[in-house]
Design an enzyme around this catalytic site. Structure first.
Site, short mmCIF file in Angstrom:
data_model
loop_
_atom_site.label_atom_id
_atom_site.label_comp_id
_atom_site.label_asym_id
_atom_site.label_seq_id
_atom_site.Cartn_x
_atom_site.Cartn_y
_atom_site.Cartn_z
N HIS A 75 0.83 -0.91 -0.55
CA HIS A 75 -0.12 -0.19 -0.08
C HIS A 75 1.03 1.40 0.44
O HIS A 75 0.23 2.69 -0.45
CB HIS A 75 -1.16 -0.06 1.49
CG HIS A 75 -0.86 0.53 2.19
ND1 HIS A 75 0.85 -0.67 3.02
CD2 HIS A 75 -0.14 1.31 2.74
CE1 HIS A 75 1.12 0.59 3.93
NE2 HIS A 75 0.60 1.24 3.81
N HIS A 90 1.37 6.84 -1.13
CA HIS A 90 0.81 6.40 0.11
C HIS A 90 -0.72 5.65 -1.11
O HIS A 90 -1.16 6.64 -1.47
CB HIS A 90 0.38 6.80 1.11
CG HIS A 90 -0.64 5.78 1.92
ND1 HIS A 90 -1.60 5.93 2.26
CD2 HIS A 90 0.57 5.12 3.35
CE1 HIS A 90 -2.00 5.34 3.58
NE2 HIS A 90 -0.83 4.65 4.14
#
Length: 168
Positions: A75, A90
Site C-alpha cells: 500500500h 501511499h
C-alpha cells in the site's frame, strides 16, 4: 532565453536554487492535500505534498532514485530521489488493512528506478468495495529546507509535472 535574460549576470543564474520536479506517479484527479480524509496527511504531519484520486490502478516512479521502502502489504512505497528528496506514495487510506490483496508490487526495496518505471498495479474497485478511500497522498517526507509547490491540480496523467521542490 527570455527577453530580459541578457541583463542577468552569470552569478545570478548560478545562485538560483535548482528545481526538482516530481512527476505524477498515477493518473487521476490531483487535489489539495488539506482535503484528505486522513488528518495525518491533511495536516502535513508526515510531510508536504498533494493527493491523487486515481483513475487507473498503476503507480509509476515520479523521479529517478532508489526504492527506500516497500510496505509488505504493497500500500505504500518510499523513494529517495537522486537529489535526496524522500517521497512517499501511499495508495488509498487505511489500505494496510487489506493485507496486500489489491496490490501487485513490481519492484524491490533497494532497487534503482527511473522516472516512468512501473512500480505496482492495484485494483481500484477492490479498494472501494472494501470500504476504503482511494485518496492517494504523494508526500515529500523531508520538507525542511525546501519550498514545495504543487504545479497542477485537477486531471493529471502519470508523467505530468506535479510538484516543484526548491532548496531555500
Amino acid at each position: 532565453m527570455g527577453l530580459f535574460d541578457i541583463f542577468k549576470s552569470k552569478t545570478e543564474e548560478n545562485t538560483r536554487p535548482k528545481a526538482n520536479i516530481i512527476l505524477a506517479p498515477m493518473s487521476g484527479e490531483a487535489k489539495n492535500i488539506a482535503e484528505c480524509d486522513d488528518q495525518v496527511f491533511a495536516q502535513n504531519i508526515v510531510g508536504k505534498g498533494v493527493m491523487i484520486i486515481p483513475s487507473e490502478g498503476k503507480v509509476y516512479a515520479p523521479v529517478d532514485g532508489n526504492i527506500a521502502m516497500v510496505a509488505d502489504t504493497g500500500h505504500a512505497i518510499g523513494i529517495t530521489s537522486t537529489s535526496g528528496l524522500e517521497i512517499l506514495i501511499h495508495i488509498g487510506l487505511d489500505t494496510v488493512d487489506l493485507a496486500g490483496a489489491p496490490f501487485d508490487i513490481k519492484i524491490n526495496q533497494g532497487q534503482d528506478v527511473k522516472k516512468g518505471d512501473l512500480l505496482l498495479d492495484f485494483d481500484i474497485e477492490q479498494i472501494k468495495s472494501s470500504g476504503k478511500f482511494t485518496q492517494s497522498p504523494i508526500i515529500i517526507t523531508n520538507p525542511d529546507g525546501y519550498e514545495i509547490n504543487v504545479l497542477k491540480y485537477g486531471e493529471v496523467s502519470h508523467g505530468d509535472q506535479l510538484i516543484e521542490v526548491r532548496e531555500i
